[in-house]
Design a protein around this motif. Structure first.
Motif, PDB file in Angstrom:
ATOM      1  N   ASP A  86       0.971  -1.419  -0.173  1.00 64.36           N
ATOM      2  CA  ASP A  86       0.275   0.499   0.192  1.00 64.36           C
ATOM      3  C   ASP A  86       0.771   1.304   0.477  1.00 64.36           C
ATOM      4  O   ASP A  86       2.032   1.284   0.428  1.00 64.36           O
ATOM      5  CB  ASP A  86      -1.317   0.270   1.113  1.00 64.36           C
ATOM      6  CG  ASP A  86      -1.962  -1.436   1.394  1.00 64.36           C
ATOM      7  OD1 ASP A  86      -3.009  -1.156  -0.088  1.00 64.36           O
ATOM      8  OD2 ASP A  86      -2.060  -1.873   2.019  1.00 64.36           O
ATOM      9  N   ILE A  87       0.023   2.237  -0.643  1.00 65.05           N
ATOM     10  CA  ILE A  87       1.082   3.648  -0.642  1.00 65.05           C
ATOM     11  C   ILE A  87       0.329   4.815   0.254  1.00 65.05           C
ATOM     12  O   ILE A  87      -0.592   4.534  -0.348  1.00 65.05           O
ATOM     13  CB  ILE A  87       1.428   4.056  -2.269  1.00 65.05           C
ATOM     14  CG1 ILE A  87       1.858   2.996  -2.707  1.00 65.05           C
ATOM     15  CG2 ILE A  87       1.788   5.312  -2.216  1.00 65.05           C
ATOM     16  CD1 ILE A  87       2.387   3.366  -4.489  1.00 65.05           C
ATOM     17  N   ASN A  88       0.985   6.078   1.569  1.00 65.02           N
ATOM     18  CA  ASN A  88       0.335   6.442   2.011  1.00 65.02           C
ATOM     19  C   ASN A  88      -0.447   7.205   0.792  1.00 65.02           C
ATOM     20  O   ASN A  88      -1.059   7.859   1.271  1.00 65.02           O
ATOM     21  CB  ASN A  88       1.307   7.073   3.114  1.00 65.02           C
ATOM     22  CG  ASN A  88       1.548   5.859   4.106  1.00 65.02           C
ATOM     23  OD1 ASN A  88       0.846   5.461   3.947  1.00 65.02           O
ATOM     24  ND2 ASN A  88       2.201   5.828   4.524  1.00 65.02           N
ATOM     25  N   GLY A  89       0.591   8.092   0.000  1.00 65.70           N
ATOM     26  CA  GLY A  89       0.330   9.211  -0.805  1.00 65.70           C
ATOM     27  C   GLY A  89       0.778   8.790  -2.380  1.00 65.70           C
ATOM     28  O   GLY A  89       2.224   8.896  -2.342  1.00 65.70           O
ATOM     29  N   THR A  90      -0.322   8.471  -3.462  1.00 59.39           N
ATOM     30  CA  THR A  90       0.469   8.724  -4.231  1.00 59.39           C
ATOM     31  C   THR A  90       0.219  10.371  -5.004  1.00 59.39           C
ATOM     32  O   THR A  90      -0.971  11.432  -4.665  1.00 59.39           O
ATOM     33  CB  THR A  90       0.509   7.745  -5.498  1.00 59.39           C
ATOM     34  OG1 THR A  90       0.745   8.074  -6.624  1.00 59.39           O
ATOM     35  CG2 THR A  90      -1.090   7.503  -5.825  1.00 59.39           C
ATOM     36  N   VAL A  91       0.633  10.979  -6.239  1.00 56.14           N
ATOM     37  CA  VAL A  91       0.175  11.540  -6.969  1.00 56.14           C
ATOM     38  C   VAL A  91       0.104  11.765  -8.232  1.00 56.14           C
ATOM     39  O   VAL A  91       0.112  11.125  -9.110  1.00 56.14           O
ATOM     40  CB  VAL A  91       0.827  13.380  -6.611  1.00 56.14           C
ATOM     41  CG1 VAL A  91       1.218  14.040  -5.645  1.00 56.14           C
ATOM     42  CG2 VAL A  91       2.354  12.858  -6.954  1.00 56.14           C
ATOM     43  N   ALA A  92      -0.790  12.355  -9.167  1.00 53.57           N
ATOM     44  CA  ALA A  92      -0.886  12.126 -10.121  1.00 53.57           C
ATOM     45  C   ALA A  92       0.654  12.605 -11.486  1.00 53.57           C
ATOM     46  O   ALA A  92       0.658  11.953 -12.303  1.00 53.57           O
ATOM     47  CB  ALA A  92      -2.149  12.968 -10.981  1.00 53.57           C
ATOM     48  N   HIS A  93       1.600  13.342 -11.251  1.00 50.11           N
ATOM     49  CA  HIS A  93       2.201  13.868 -11.342  1.00 50.11           C
ATOM     50  C   HIS A  93       3.427  13.450 -11.171  1.00 50.11           C
ATOM     51  O   HIS A  93       3.918  13.019  -9.978  1.00 50.11           O
ATOM     52  CB  HIS A  93       2.438  15.228 -11.430  1.00 50.11           C
ATOM     53  CG  HIS A  93       3.784  16.076 -11.969  1.00 50.11           C
ATOM     54  ND1 HIS A  93       4.933  16.397 -11.640  1.00 50.11           N
ATOM     55  CD2 HIS A  93       3.779  16.667 -13.402  1.00 50.11           C
ATOM     56  CE1 HIS A  93       5.822  16.702 -12.944  1.00 50.11           C
ATOM     57  NE2 HIS A  93       4.529  17.057 -13.799  1.00 50.11           N
ATOM     58  N   GLY A  95       3.693  10.283  -9.933  1.00 51.32           N
ATOM     59  CA  GLY A  95       3.157   9.479  -9.283  1.00 51.32           C
ATOM     60  C   GLY A  95       4.082   9.073  -7.804  1.00 51.32           C
ATOM     61  O   GLY A  95       3.948  10.047  -7.329  1.00 51.32           O
ATOM     62  N   VAL A  96       4.643   8.009  -7.655  1.00 53.37           N
ATOM     63  CA  VAL A  96       5.492   8.258  -6.639  1.00 53.37           C
ATOM     64  C   VAL A  96       7.281   7.596  -7.406  1.00 53.37           C
ATOM     65  O   VAL A  96       8.210   7.294  -6.372  1.00 53.37           O
ATOM     66  CB  VAL A  96       5.172   6.578  -5.933  1.00 53.37           C
ATOM     67  CG1 VAL A  96       3.394   6.732  -5.026  1.00 53.37           C
ATOM     68  CG2 VAL A  96       5.493   5.412  -6.500  1.00 53.37           C
ATOM     69  N   GLU A  97       6.810   8.234  -8.041  1.00 58.22           N
ATOM     70  CA  GLU A  97       8.619   8.471  -8.890  1.00 58.22           C
ATOM     71  C   GLU A  97       9.236   7.091  -8.455  1.00 58.22           C
ATOM     72  O   GLU A  97      10.479   7.138  -8.104  1.00 58.22           O
ATOM     73  CB  GLU A  97       9.514   9.707  -7.599  1.00 58.22           C
ATOM     74  CG  GLU A  97       8.215  10.794  -7.906  1.00 58.22           C
ATOM     75  CD  GLU A  97       9.225  12.080  -7.703  1.00 58.22           C
ATOM     76  OE1 GLU A  97       9.748  11.879  -6.759  1.00 58.22           O
ATOM     77  OE2 GLU A  97       8.443  12.827  -7.083  1.00 58.22           O
ATOM     78  N   ALA A  98       8.470   6.162  -8.894  1.00 57.43           N
ATOM     79  CA  ALA A  98       9.483   5.000  -8.345  1.00 57.43           C
ATOM     80  C   ALA A  98      10.600   4.570  -9.132  1.00 57.43           C
ATOM     81  O   ALA A  98      10.501   4.927 -10.821  1.00 57.43           O
ATOM     82  CB  ALA A  98       7.790   4.053  -9.011  1.00 57.43           C
ATOM     83  N   GLN A  99      11.605   4.053  -9.276  1.00 53.08           N
ATOM     84  CA  GLN A  99      12.643   3.294  -9.599  1.00 53.08           C
ATOM     85  C   GLN A  99      13.089   2.378  -9.026  1.00 53.08           C
ATOM     86  O   GLN A  99      13.385   1.702  -7.946  1.00 53.08           O
ATOM     87  CB  GLN A  99      13.918   4.627  -9.738  1.00 53.08           C
ATOM     88  CG  GLN A  99      13.899   5.037  -8.386  1.00 53.08           C
ATOM     89  CD  GLN A  99      14.666   6.248  -8.512  1.00 53.08           C
ATOM     90  OE1 GLN A  99      15.383   7.050  -8.413  1.00 53.08           O
ATOM     91  NE2 GLN A  99      13.750   7.594  -8.667  1.00 53.08           N
TER      92      GLN A  99
END
Length: 379
Positions: A86-93, A95-99
């Motif tokens: 689970d993610i506490n907070g993602t954004v549209a722009h 996302g969560v900057e996943a890498q």
């Protein structure tokens, strides 16, 4: 010669905007928005076998509103979709900057906090609390960069590096240190914000890992968005005008869409503005007109392809793939109504290539409500 399968044009009709088998492939689910990451940040693991993406449990708006989400992975063939955490907070722009750190670990930014999870189990591996305003675009040798803004993160505003093996952090540059370097002479003094409010962001390691490039915002206006380039330890810093959505081309140059000439003036020829250019690490022009006017930028690892879309607020949005050296042979990947999803809610196309350069990942609307994530086969 590489052949490309031409995609059926995506129209504003939801029914006609569905997946075209063998050409465009939808990665995420229907019934909710999904996000990959930054532009030019591949969702693929280093071995190319696994994709990472975010599912939005609530629909986000912009880049400031955090909403609950989930981190998911799937196999390269789009089978075996599975939730990691689970993610506490993602954004549209972005996302969560996943890498991907390596084939076993994924780093991402969760509502002000850095997380590193096991790519199989979803277990949190980073046990200490490290806060900031966002991550760099990708890791280098098990290290990732992150930024702190004034009031956002524990530490002085600036650029930091996290060793994902030892969890030790290192300061690369603070705003105070950055401010010791002269800004471009053309920048009006009255437009420059207080140093504590400057923002370093979009940090990127050079291909050989010896240098760092970053965007430096010294005020609220477009001309206040500058390019910083320094050595890995923060030494040798230079600050110059910046191209839009700038990324490394090789160890000695960067590419991006032309906003200003080196002297800080907008190109006199309006047709030149936001065309793709290449500059050296002093801001000198090396190549012009690499592609027509563009926006968010992706470049394939072998530098054979560029990808970008039409500018902010355009309707329709037209997304194209360009062979390096032959912009006249552009391939139209998608053409679609942005609705509110793209420009108002900021689900940008954010193109990124696969590790082998044979796929192009991107975002576009599924319909008037949701943003989808896709890949296109380059054969």
């Amino acid at each position: 010669m590489i052949a490309v399968v031409i995609l059926m044009t995506v129209t504003t009709s939801v029914a006609r905007a569905q997946q075209v088998p063998g050409k465009e492939h939808q990665v995420g689910p229907d019934g909710m928005s999904a996000v990959f990451s930054f532009y030019n940040t591949s969702p693929e693991s280093p071995d190319g076998k696994t994709l990472v993406y975010v599912r939005c449990k609530k629909e986000p708006y912009g880049r400031e509103e955090f909403v609950p989400g989930e981190l998911w992975v799937c196999d390269r063939d789009l089978k075996n979709h599975r939730k990691l955490t689970d993610i506490n907070g993602t954004v549209a722009h972005n996302g969560v900057e996943a890498q991907w750190i390596d084939n076993k670990r994924i780093a991402f930014f969760d509502k002000g906090r850095i997380r590193i999870v096991d790519a199989q189990s979803g277990k949190d591996l980073l046990t200490k609390k490290i806060t900031g305003a966002g991550l760099g675009h990708y890791p280098y040798e098990n290290k990732i960069m992150y930024n702190i803004y004034s009031g956002e993160g524990d530490g002085a505003p600036g650029i930091y590096e996290l060793d994902c093996n030892t969890f030790e952090t290192k300061r690369i540059l603070t705003n105070t240190e950055i401010a010791k370097v002269p800004l471009p002479a053309n920048l009006p003094a009255e437009k420059i914000a207080a140093v504590k409010d400057w923002r370093a962001l979009h940090c990127q390691y050079s291909p050989d890992g010896k240098k760092i490039a970053f965007r430096l915002d010294v005020g609220p206006f477009e001309e206040d968005q500058l390019q910083g380039i320094c050595n890995r330890d923060g030494s040798g810093l230079k600050i110059m005008t910046q191209t839009l959505h700038s990324i490394w081309y090789d160890n000695g140059s960067m590419i991006g869409h032309l906003r200003y000439e080196k002297d800080g003036k907008k190109p006199e020829d309006l047709k030149q503005r936001f065309t793709l250019v290449r500059v050296d690490l002093d801001g000198n022009m090396l190549q012009r007109n690499m592609t027509p006017r563009g926006n968010h930028l992706g470049v394939s690892p072998d530098r054979k392809w560029f990808a970008s879309e039409t500018f902010y607020q355009t309707n329709p949005v037209v997304f194209k793939l360009y062979p390096n050296g032959h912009p006249e042979k552009a391939i139209e990947i998608a053409r679609y109504n942005p609705y509110d999803v793209v420009w108002k809610r900021r689900f940008h196309v954010n193109p990124a290539f696969s590790r082998d350069g044979k796929r192009l990942y991107y975002s576009r609307p599924l319909n008037e409500k949701y943003a989808g994530i896709f890949y296109y086969e380059i054969k």
